[in-house]
Design a protein around this motif. Structure first.
Motif, PDB file in Angstrom:
ATOM      1  N   ASN A  22      42.521  37.261  49.414  1.00 21.40           N
ATOM      2  CA  ASN A  22      41.948  38.558  49.584  1.00 21.40           C
ATOM      3  C   ASN A  22      41.329  38.987  48.333  1.00 21.40           C
ATOM      4  OD1 ASN A  22      42.657  38.690  52.512  1.00 21.40           O
ATOM      5  ND2 ASN A  22      44.627  39.695  51.823  1.00 21.40           N
ATOM      6  N   ASP A  23      41.892  38.695  47.194  1.00 23.46           N
ATOM      7  CA  ASP A  23      41.472  39.150  46.070  1.00 23.46           C
ATOM      8  C   ASP A  23      40.137  38.398  45.764  1.00 23.46           C
ATOM      9  OD1 ASP A  23      43.463  40.987  45.384  1.00 23.46           O
ATOM     10  OD2 ASP A  23      44.493  39.466  43.822  1.00 23.46           O
ATOM     11  N   ILE A  24      39.941  37.138  46.121  1.00 20.24           N
ATOM     12  CA  ILE A  24      38.680  36.474  45.686  1.00 20.24           C
ATOM     13  C   ILE A  24      37.812  36.964  46.806  1.00 20.24           C
ATOM     14  CG2 ILE A  24      37.494  34.063  46.245  1.00 20.24           C
ATOM     15  CD1 ILE A  24      40.399  33.143  44.968  1.00 20.24           C
ATOM     16  N   GLU A  25      37.922  37.044  47.989  1.00 21.91           N
ATOM     17  CA  GLU A  25      37.080  37.799  49.016  1.00 21.91           C
ATOM     18  C   GLU A  25      36.350  39.161  48.515  1.00 21.91           C
ATOM     19  OE1 GLU A  25      35.413  36.025  51.406  1.00 21.91           O
ATOM     20  OE2 GLU A  25      36.625  34.325  50.671  1.00 21.91           O
ATOM     21  N   ASP A  26      37.309  40.119  47.928  1.00 28.82           N
ATOM     22  CA  ASP A  26      37.107  41.440  47.628  1.00 28.82           C
ATOM     23  C   ASP A  26      36.021  41.265  46.356  1.00 28.82           C
ATOM     24  OD1 ASP A  26      38.255  42.563  49.633  1.00 28.82           O
ATOM     25  OD2 ASP A  26      39.898  43.264  48.637  1.00 28.82           O
ATOM     26  N   SER A  31      30.878  41.944  44.185  1.00 28.22           N
ATOM     27  CA  SER A  31      30.217  41.684  42.898  1.00 28.22           C
ATOM     28  C   SER A  31      28.772  41.315  42.991  1.00 28.22           C
ATOM     29  CB  SER A  31      30.715  40.389  42.265  1.00 28.22           C
ATOM     30  OG  SER A  31      30.483  39.160  42.712  1.00 28.22           O
ATOM     31  N   ILE A  32      27.709  40.986  42.163  1.00 32.27           N
ATOM     32  CA  ILE A  32      26.637  40.744  42.295  1.00 32.27           C
ATOM     33  C   ILE A  32      26.555  39.471  42.989  1.00 32.27           C
ATOM     34  CG2 ILE A  32      26.273  39.104  40.326  1.00 32.27           C
ATOM     35  CD1 ILE A  32      23.854  41.028  39.515  1.00 32.27           C
ATOM     36  N   MET A  33      27.375  38.521  43.139  1.00 37.16           N
ATOM     37  CA  MET A  33      27.499  37.302  44.131  1.00 37.16           C
ATOM     38  C   MET A  33      27.326  37.732  45.352  1.00 37.16           C
ATOM     39  SD  MET A  33      30.079  34.956  41.639  1.00 37.16           S
ATOM     40  CE  MET A  33      30.752  36.243  41.036  1.00 37.16           C
ATOM     41  N   GLY A  34      27.806  38.972  45.802  1.00 33.46           N
ATOM     42  CA  GLY A  34      27.816  39.075  47.325  1.00 33.46           C
ATOM     43  C   GLY A  34      26.341  39.865  47.624  1.00 33.46           C
ATOM     44  N   LEU A  35      25.355  39.876  46.723  1.00 34.23           N
ATOM     45  CA  LEU A  35      24.261  40.626  47.049  1.00 34.23           C
ATOM     46  C   LEU A  35      23.259  39.630  47.936  1.00 34.23           C
ATOM     47  CD1 LEU A  35      22.986  43.506  46.244  1.00 34.23           C
ATOM     48  CD2 LEU A  35      21.847  42.456  44.324  1.00 34.23           C
ATOM     49  N   ILE A 220      37.208  34.813  40.821  1.00 29.85           N
ATOM     50  CA  ILE A 220      36.684  33.892  41.864  1.00 29.85           C
ATOM     51  C   ILE A 220      37.088  32.621  41.409  1.00 29.85           C
ATOM     52  CG2 ILE A 220      34.893  32.970  43.058  1.00 29.85           C
ATOM     53  CD1 ILE A 220      33.652  35.867  42.995  1.00 29.85           C
ATOM     54  N   LYS A 221      36.757  32.264  39.840  1.00 26.13           N
ATOM     55  CA  LYS A 221      37.108  31.005  39.443  1.00 26.13           C
ATOM     56  C   LYS A 221      38.451  30.488  39.156  1.00 26.13           C
ATOM     57  CE  LYS A 221      32.457  30.226  37.463  1.00 26.13           C
ATOM     58  NZ  LYS A 221      31.570  30.197  36.456  1.00 26.13           N
ATOM     59  N   GLY A 222      39.370  31.690  39.227  1.00 29.30           N
ATOM     60  CA  GLY A 222      40.582  31.319  38.830  1.00 29.30           C
ATOM     61  C   GLY A 222      40.999  31.532  37.456  1.00 29.30           C
ATOM     62  N   THR A 223      40.070  31.833  36.687  1.00 28.57           N
ATOM     63  CA  THR A 223      40.170  32.057  35.088  1.00 28.57           C
ATOM     64  C   THR A 223      41.215  33.180  34.847  1.00 28.57           C
ATOM     65  OG1 THR A 223      38.020  31.264  34.861  1.00 28.57           O
ATOM     66  CG2 THR A 223      39.126  32.292  33.124  1.00 28.57           C
ATOM     67  N   ASP A 250      30.291  51.421  48.826  1.00 30.42           N
ATOM     68  CA  ASP A 250      30.402  49.852  49.445  1.00 30.42           C
ATOM     69  C   ASP A 250      29.729  48.913  48.841  1.00 30.42           C
ATOM     70  OD1 ASP A 250      31.933  48.347  51.149  1.00 30.42           O
ATOM     71  OD2 ASP A 250      30.416  48.556  52.645  1.00 30.42           O
ATOM     72  N   GLY A 251      30.321  47.618  48.681  1.00 33.65           N
ATOM     73  CA  GLY A 251      29.483  46.345  48.509  1.00 33.65           C
ATOM     74  C   GLY A 251      28.953  46.300  47.206  1.00 33.65           C
ATOM     75  N   PRO A 252      28.114  45.331  46.843  1.00 33.82           N
ATOM     76  CA  PRO A 252      27.914  44.739  45.301  1.00 33.82           C
ATOM     77  C   PRO A 252      27.045  46.165  44.582  1.00 33.82           C
ATOM     78  CG  PRO A 252      26.648  43.674  47.139  1.00 33.82           C
ATOM     79  CD  PRO A 252      27.707  44.403  47.921  1.00 33.82           C
TER      80      PRO A 252
END
Length: 389
Positions: A22-26, A31-35, A220-223, A250-252
């Motif tokens: 869920n954290d990764i999806e949020d 983030s700008i990656m969801g734009l 997202i990368k697990g860093t 809402d959203g990016p």
């Protein structure tokens, strides 16, 4: 039996995995990656025309395109070599104390100005040019200025359209003749072309990544997050959770592009503002709207106007949800600059005052806010997140 049973261990691991997912999806979504890619504006045939973008860029920074020769679009929308709002010049009465909106991600909007009275970016761009408190140019003077100073650029753009080529030729001929009757239709079309070029330039501007996007990317990368990033992430979780900020932001781009009544304080100079509701009666008949003669869209492509919500209880006192990108750079908050700090804004949304509009409709309130009850530490975390946008 010592320790947890295998079932509890498995359930714990499953819950942890679901939380991480869920954290990764949020993180992706906000983030700008969801734009998504920049949407097309069917009412502006020149939106992706490189020559129109070039002219729009030049006009955006041209202080000569004002009565005082001191005002350009960039005066309010470009600061410290960045496309962020310049709030060093306070809004006077001609602008009704409106705070400067960011142009970050402006291509994704469907309505413009705080009350949404313009239904396209090119229509919005034409407003300040004629506003006495901004560029203060009449339409004819603005067109003559551009025809005189940007002849080569206009020739390039109009060469792709026989219609605009004809309008440009008629205005040029009128400029060179002694005819006292200006070609009004041609002037209006060239004026709209100025707006479309300014819009083309602004929609070409990319959304720049922020500190928050670095945190989201790491998640997202697990860093592992460092201490500062952990604070930002904690604030994000409050933003999307207890504080309910993401209900509207809402959203990016942190906006739903809609309009809400959030019981903002009134200013004595402005009285009780009707907001979105005030502009709805004429929004479909705007001179430079999607339905207008100067639009490049068909009637079927103006669905954002066809299905516009005209409910009084949802629009009375409502104003646009601004993007929160670059909100850390602002010093005026609220549609009429009611607050001077992010902390004041957080406190307002936390306490959720009733507001003044409901009493006018014989109801307790029209505000969408409900008290949140944030602790001091939660407010601090939320503030850290907002500063990272």
């Amino acid at each position: 039996m010592n320790g947890l049973s295998p079932l509890f261990v498995c359930l714990g691991l499953l819950f942890s995995a679901m939380t991480d997912a869920n954290d990764i999806e949020d993180a992706k979504y906000f983030s700008i990656m969801g734009l998504q890619s920049t949407p097309d504006d069917p009412s502006n045939a020149f939106q992706r025309d490189p020559d129109a973008i070039d002219l729009g860029r030049k006009l955006f920074f041209d202080r000569g395109m004002s009565a005082s020769k001191e005002i350009a679009c960039s005066t309010c929308h470009f600061t410290n070599n960045q496309y962020i709002a310049n709030e060093s010049i306070p809004a006077g009465s001609p602008r009704a104390f409106r705070s400067v909106m960011q142009i970050t991600g402006v291509a994704y909007n469907r309505f413009f100005f705080w009350d949404g009275r313009a239904d396209s970016l090119w229509a919005q761009a034409l407003g300040p040019i004629q506003n006495p408190g901004e560029h203060n140019l009449d339409r004819l003077s603005a067109v003559q200025y551009v025809v005189r100073n940007y002849a080569a650029e206009l020739n390039k753009i109009s060469s792709t359209s026989a219609k605009y080529e004809g309008y440009l030729k008629r205005v040029k001929n009128w400029n060179e003749s002694s005819n006292d009757d200006p070609p009004t239709t041609s002037i209006n079309f060239l004026f709209s072309l100025m707006g479309k070029s300014l819009a083309a330039f602004q929609t070409s501007l990319p959304v720049q990544p922020s500190l928050w996007d670095n945190v989201a990317r790491a998640k997202i990368k697990g860093t592992p997050l460092d201490k500062a990033q952990e604070k930002i992430w904690k604030g994000f979780r409050i933003f999307t959770g207890k504080a309910r900020c993401s209900s509207c932001h809402d959203g990016p781009l942190f906006t739903d592009f809609s309009f809400h009544n959030t019981a903002m304080p009134t200013r004595p100079e402005l009285g009780i503002e009707a907001g979105r509701y005030e502009v709805l009666p004429q929004i479909k008949s705007n001179e430079f709207g999607c339905y207008s003669l100067y639009s490049d869209a068909s009637k079927d492509e103006c669905r954002h106007l066809k299905y516009v919500n005209q409910s009084i209880d949802e629009n009375f006192g409502s104003f646009k949800t601004p993007t929160l990108r670059n909100v850390r750079t602002k010093t005026h908050f609220g549609h009429a600059s009611q607050f001077s700090s992010l902390q004041q804004m957080i406190d307002h949304y936390d306490t959720a005052p009733v507001g003044v509009h409901g009493r006018m409709l014989n109801t307790r309130t029209l505000s969408e806010l409900k008290p949140i009850g944030l602790s001091s530490s939660e407010k601090e975390s939320l503030l850290e997140f907002l500063k990272a946008l």
